[in-house]
Design an enzyme around this catalytic site. Structure first.
Site, PDB file in Angstrom:
ATOM      1  N   TYR A 174      39.793  45.109  48.921  1.00 44.35           N
ATOM      2  CA  TYR A 174      39.281  44.557  47.658  1.00 44.35           C
ATOM      3  C   TYR A 174      40.033  45.196  46.506  1.00 44.35           C
ATOM      4  O   TYR A 174      40.273  46.418  46.527  1.00 44.35           O
ATOM      5  CB  TYR A 174      37.777  44.833  47.503  1.00 44.35           C
ATOM      6  CG  TYR A 174      36.980  43.547  47.592  1.00 44.35           C
ATOM      7  CD1 TYR A 174      37.137  42.577  46.604  1.00 44.35           C
ATOM      8  CD2 TYR A 174      36.130  43.292  48.654  1.00 44.35           C
ATOM      9  CE1 TYR A 174      36.438  41.381  46.691  1.00 44.35           C
ATOM     10  CE2 TYR A 174      35.439  42.097  48.742  1.00 44.35           C
ATOM     11  CZ  TYR A 174      35.597  41.143  47.756  1.00 44.35           C
ATOM     12  OH  TYR A 174      34.932  39.960  47.838  1.00 44.35           O
ATOM     13  N   GLU A 198      39.586  44.038  42.827  1.00 45.01           N
ATOM     14  CA  GLU A 198      39.253  43.397  41.539  1.00 45.01           C
ATOM     15  C   GLU A 198      39.735  44.274  40.398  1.00 45.01           C
ATOM     16  O   GLU A 198      39.706  45.506  40.488  1.00 45.01           O
ATOM     17  CB  GLU A 198      37.744  43.186  41.433  1.00 45.01           C
ATOM     18  CG  GLU A 198      37.281  42.005  42.260  1.00 45.01           C
ATOM     19  CD  GLU A 198      35.798  41.721  42.078  1.00 45.01           C
ATOM     20  OE1 GLU A 198      35.222  42.161  41.086  1.00 45.01           O
ATOM     21  OE2 GLU A 198      35.250  41.048  42.956  1.00 45.01           O
ATOM     22  N   ASP A 250      52.058  23.163  33.171  1.00 38.76           N
ATOM     23  CA  ASP A 250      51.767  23.389  34.585  1.00 38.76           C
ATOM     24  C   ASP A 250      53.029  22.998  35.352  1.00 38.76           C
ATOM     25  O   ASP A 250      53.318  21.816  35.541  1.00 38.76           O
ATOM     26  CB  ASP A 250      50.564  22.517  34.984  1.00 38.76           C
ATOM     27  CG  ASP A 250      50.240  22.612  36.470  1.00 38.76           C
ATOM     28  OD1 ASP A 250      51.042  23.197  37.224  1.00 38.76           O
ATOM     29  OD2 ASP A 250      49.186  22.087  36.871  1.00 38.76           O
ATOM     30  N   THR A 308      52.101  26.883  40.947  1.00 41.70           N
ATOM     31  CA  THR A 308      51.826  27.284  42.318  1.00 41.70           C
ATOM     32  C   THR A 308      53.058  28.057  42.774  1.00 41.70           C
ATOM     33  O   THR A 308      54.121  27.977  42.161  1.00 41.70           O
ATOM     34  CB  THR A 308      51.636  26.076  43.261  1.00 41.70           C
ATOM     35  OG1 THR A 308      52.790  25.238  43.156  1.00 41.70           O
ATOM     36  CG2 THR A 308      50.413  25.274  42.908  1.00 41.70           C
ATOM     37  N   LYS A 325      55.325  25.462  46.385  1.00 41.87           N
ATOM     38  CA  LYS A 325      56.005  24.146  46.435  1.00 41.87           C
ATOM     39  C   LYS A 325      57.515  24.401  46.345  1.00 41.87           C
ATOM     40  O   LYS A 325      58.059  25.057  47.216  1.00 41.87           O
ATOM     41  CB  LYS A 325      55.475  23.251  45.331  1.00 41.87           C
ATOM     42  CG  LYS A 325      53.951  23.057  45.397  1.00 41.87           C
ATOM     43  CD  LYS A 325      53.494  22.040  44.361  1.00 41.87           C
ATOM     44  CE  LYS A 325      52.070  22.208  43.946  1.00 41.87           C
ATOM     45  NZ  LYS A 325      51.103  21.464  44.725  1.00 41.87           N
ATOM     46  N   ARG A 368      51.281  30.224  49.849  1.00 43.24           N
ATOM     47  CA  ARG A 368      50.321  29.361  49.164  1.00 43.24           C
ATOM     48  C   ARG A 368      49.586  30.191  48.105  1.00 43.24           C
ATOM     49  O   ARG A 368      48.914  31.160  48.426  1.00 43.24           O
ATOM     50  CB  ARG A 368      49.348  28.839  50.220  1.00 43.24           C
ATOM     51  CG  ARG A 368      48.378  27.800  49.798  1.00 43.24           C
ATOM     52  CD  ARG A 368      47.907  27.039  51.014  1.00 43.24           C
ATOM     53  NE  ARG A 368      49.014  26.250  51.537  1.00 43.24           N
ATOM     54  CZ  ARG A 368      49.435  25.097  50.991  1.00 43.24           C
ATOM     55  NH1 ARG A 368      48.816  24.573  49.953  1.00 43.24           N
ATOM     56  NH2 ARG A 368      50.469  24.461  51.501  1.00 43.24           N
TER      57      ARG A 368
END
Ligand code: PLP
Length: 478
Positions: free
Chosen positions: A64, A66, A241, A270, A273, A279
């Protein structure tokens, strides 16, 4: 025979998985076999490098983390800090950005981070401050309405879905459509191109808080300098974007007016692509928005995925190598060769061609819907996806278009000659497919008639074409 490092790594991984759940190991192996055999023309997909894939399969997944680099809500994040900082440094250098936030789990998440950062930066709202310390998922419908009212029904102007925009740019099926009062700009009905005067007119009338550029299915470059001027003229924040074409920006195919980073206030993407990474998503911005962007987790994101950030660092390191620029140029050369091959055979293309990584075939020219064309191509070993065309009479489900893209086949090494063969295979299937009828004799938008022998012949030709370009050539699973 001694195995190379990649084969050893993947074989060993599968052996370890097989000992626990053999069906998962089998499915992973089958996926490689399927990907090796399919002529993948999905514009949003690619093949990440073995190093990128391997960086994801390890104990970083257990952590974790955060918070942000050096300021975590959990102890023991020093190694996560290392990979997150590396990914961010590579991204900043590659794209010439002042700040990079590499935690978003996907493109949608990156857009949500950006929207909230812009709202927090631009709108004075106690309700928003309250929402920032809670998980957005906890808010009730009434909370949302209160928040939206307090935020002043802020407006977003983005590209319409049927012109190639994305759901996350303020459309109803995505939460952005609930957060914002949205209006969209389309493309010119004759040329299929963005009409910047019309965008400026819409901006003047609508006065959006955010002007969004970027697309999933527009086969042309966008002039981001002009879009920024339009945003400035109405005091809007300009967001791009670049999920689809980030690889073309990284590879310096899109430069000057066509590189979004120097022109936009904030850029999202992203990483999987055309950028060819794992991903995931990412946000780039200047110092003014950096603090708000870094609040992405926990505002709209769950804990960061350190294993994916490690893979982002690897993929972004690869994208800085000179051969990535060559790869990016070949993506566009291949898309243009594919478009020319299709046009020469009589296909109808939206905008009449392409200057990026994708081509949009208007299959109404073959008397088909997108749904019929997509399935007929799939039967013939060619993987594409259906997509609306501007002012599509068949709507978003059946559509009249097929979107094809070259990032994946270019990674495999296919070039201009193979693109012409691909155009021939696509044209053969589409010109030989006929629309089918429902049981009551009415025309169907989904059924089609294609001679199975032809589909088999084309499948065989597609697999012959691919046999000269092995996928993951160094990976032998035995
Ligand atoms: N933005 C654009 C322009 C896209 O095309 C996509 C995905 O297709 C996304 C965002 C969403 O990306 P993801 O599927 O990683 O959430």
């Amino acid at each position: 025979m001694s195995l190379n490092a990649e084969s050893t790594a993947f074989r060993s991984a599968l052996e370890v998985i097989r000992a626990v759940e053999p069906r998962v190991a089998d499915a992973i192996g089958a996926e490689l076999a399927d990907q090796r055999e399919s002529l993948k023309l999905i514009a949003s997909e690619n093949y990440a490098s073995p190093a990128t894939l391997l960086a994801m399969g390890n104990w970083f997944s257990d952590k974790y983390a955060e918070g942000t680099i050096g300021r975590r809500f959990y102890a023991g994040c020093q190694n996560v800090d290392t990979v997150e900082a590396l990914a961010a440094e590579h991204a900043k250098e590659l794209f010439g950005a002042a700040h990079a936030y590499v935690q978003p789990h996907s493109g949608i998440d990156a857009n949500l981070v950006a929207f909230w950062a812009i709202l927090a930066d631009r709108v004075e709202s106690p309700a928003l401050k309250k929402a920032q310390v809670r998980q957005v998922n906890d808010l009730t419908e009434a909370d949302w309405f209160a928040l939206r009212r307090e935020l002043g029904n802020q407006r977003m102007l983005g590209m319409s879905l049927d012109a190639g925009g994305h759901l996350t740019h303020g459309f109803r099926p995505n939460i952005s459509g609930k957060m914002f009062d949205q209006r969209s700009y389309g493309t010119d009905p004759v040329t299929g191109l963005i009409d910047y005067d019309k965008v400026a007119e819409a901006a003047r009338e609508f006065k959006p808080l955010i002007l969004v550029a970027g697309y999933s299915a527009y086969p042309r470059k966008v002039n981001f300098r002009i879009m920024r001027e339009i945003a400035d003229s109405v005091g809007a924040t300009f967001m791009v974007d670049m999920a689809h074409f980030a690889g073309l920006v990284a590879g310096k195919v899109f430069t000057g007016d066509f590189d979004p980073v120097p022109h936009a206030h904030i850029v999202t993407t992203t990483t999987h692509k055309s950028l060819r990474g794992p991903r995931g998503g990412m946000v780039l911005c200047g110092p003014e928005l950096a603090d708000q962007v870094d609040r992405g987790c926990p505002m709209v994101l769950g804990g960061p995925l350190p294993h994916v950030m490690a893979a982002k660092a690897v993929a972004l390191a690869e994208a800085r190598w000179p051969d990535f620029a060559d790869y990016a140029q070949r993506i566009v050369d291949n898309a243009q060769a594919l478009a020319e091959g299709l046009l020469r055979r009589g296909a109808k293309l939206v905008t009449g061609g392409t200057d990026n990584h994708l081509v949009l075939i208007d299959v109404s020219g073959y008397g088909l819907t997108g749904r019929q064309a997509e399935q007929a191509l799939l039967d013939s070993g060619i993987v594409t996806n259906r997509n609306a065309v501007p002012q599509d009479p068949n709507g978003a489900w059946y559509t009249s278009g097929i979107r094809i893209g070259t990032p994946a086949l270019t990674t495999r090494g296919l070039g201009g000659t193979e693109m012409d063969t691909t155009a021939e295979l696509i044209h053969t299937v589409l010109s030989q497919t006929k629309p089918g009828s429902n049981a009551d004799g009415t025309p169907s938008k989904a059924k089609y008639v294609l001679d199975p022998a032809l589909a088999e012949t084309v499948s065989k030709q597609a697999s012959d074409l691919l046999s000269g370009f092995p996928l993951y050539p160094a990976v032998d699973l035995g």
